[in-house]
Design a protein around this motif. Structure first.
Motif, PDB file in Angstrom:
ATOM      1  N   HIS A  66      -7.052   1.966  -4.286  1.00 17.46           N
ATOM      2  CA  HIS A  66      -8.469   2.193  -4.026  1.00 17.46           C
ATOM      3  C   HIS A  66      -8.614   2.891  -2.675  1.00 17.46           C
ATOM      4  CE1 HIS A  66      -9.483  -0.137  -7.545  1.00 17.46           C
ATOM      5  NE2 HIS A  66      -8.722  -1.142  -7.098  1.00 17.46           N
ATOM      6  N   GLY A  67      -9.834   3.133  -2.257  1.00 19.23           N
ATOM      7  CA  GLY A  67     -10.114   3.914  -1.054  1.00 19.23           C
ATOM      8  C   GLY A  67      -9.390   3.463   0.210  1.00 19.23           C
TER       9      GLY A  67
ATOM     10  N   GLN B 222      -1.709   2.989  -8.052  1.00 17.84           N
ATOM     11  CA  GLN B 222      -3.136   3.050  -8.384  1.00 17.84           C
ATOM     12  C   GLN B 222      -3.902   2.336  -7.280  1.00 17.84           C
ATOM     13  OE1 GLN B 222      -3.384   1.257 -12.248  1.00 17.84           O
ATOM     14  NE2 GLN B 222      -2.571   3.071 -13.284  1.00 17.84           N
TER      15      GLN B 222
ATOM     16  N   CYS C 226       0.834  -1.212   0.000  1.00 12.29           N
ATOM     17  CA  CYS C 226       0.000   0.000   0.000  1.00 12.29           C
ATOM     18  C   CYS C 226       0.863   1.254   0.000  1.00 12.29           C
ATOM     19  CB  CYS C 226      -0.928   0.007   1.210  1.00 12.29           C
ATOM     20  SG  CYS C 226      -2.282  -1.169   1.100  1.00 12.29           S
TER      21      CYS C 226
ATOM     22  N   GLU D 187      -6.944   1.366   0.633  1.00  5.74           N
ATOM     23  CA  GLU D 187      -5.501   1.316   0.408  1.00  5.74           C
ATOM     24  C   GLU D 187      -4.906   2.721   0.444  1.00  5.74           C
ATOM     25  OE1 GLU D 187      -5.632  -0.530  -3.368  1.00  5.74           O
ATOM     26  OE2 GLU D 187      -5.576  -2.564  -2.564  1.00  5.74           O
ATOM     27  N   GLN D 188      -5.607   3.684  -0.122  1.00  2.00           N
ATOM     28  CA  GLN D 188      -5.137   5.068  -0.119  1.00  2.00           C
ATOM     29  C   GLN D 188      -5.092   5.615   1.302  1.00  2.00           C
ATOM     30  OE1 GLN D 188      -4.070   6.696  -2.912  1.00  2.00           O
ATOM     31  NE2 GLN D 188      -3.365   8.293  -1.513  1.00  2.00           N
TER      32      GLN D 188
END
Length: 113
Positions: free
Chosen positions: A29-30, A27, A22, A32-33
């Motif tokens: 996702h929510g 790129q 992560c 992970e961000q």
């Protein structure tokens, strides 16, 4: 008992790998961000602290060189320059505007006999 310890170690290793992915990912996702932002915040704080330390170190070293100067006028100019840099550094480090020094109009040099 050994199998339980081994399983917990493998589970912690997998969680560490997921967090590492992560952090290094592009790129995401929510969720992970959010994980990446959480861990990158600490890295940004460390980088900022190191940058502030480096700047302060340079100012102190320049001040030391200024005090070793033999020419009095050059020494005064170098100390004044280091002082101005230190004031600007302090203002930047504390996120405050640079205060202007209050000068009393009646102060000056006295002649002592």
């Amino acid at each position: 008992m050994f199998l339980l310890i081994l399983t917990s170690l493998v589970l912690m290793l997998m969680i560490g790998l997921m967090i590492g992915a992560c952090i290094q990912g592009t790129q995401l996702h929510g969720p992970e961000q959010k994980v990446q932002d959480f861990f990158m915040r600490f890295r940004a704080e460390e980088d900022t602290k190191q940058e502030l330390y480096d700047t302060a170190y340079r100012i102190v070293m320049d001040l030391g060189e200024a005090l070793d100067e033999q020419d009095i006028i050059a020494q005064c100019d170098a100390v004044r320059s280091a002082h101005d840099r230190a004031r600007a550094f302090r203002a930047r480090a504390t996120d405050q505007p640079i205060p202007e020094p209050a000068r009393a109009p009646g102060q000056g040099l006295k002649v002592v006999k």
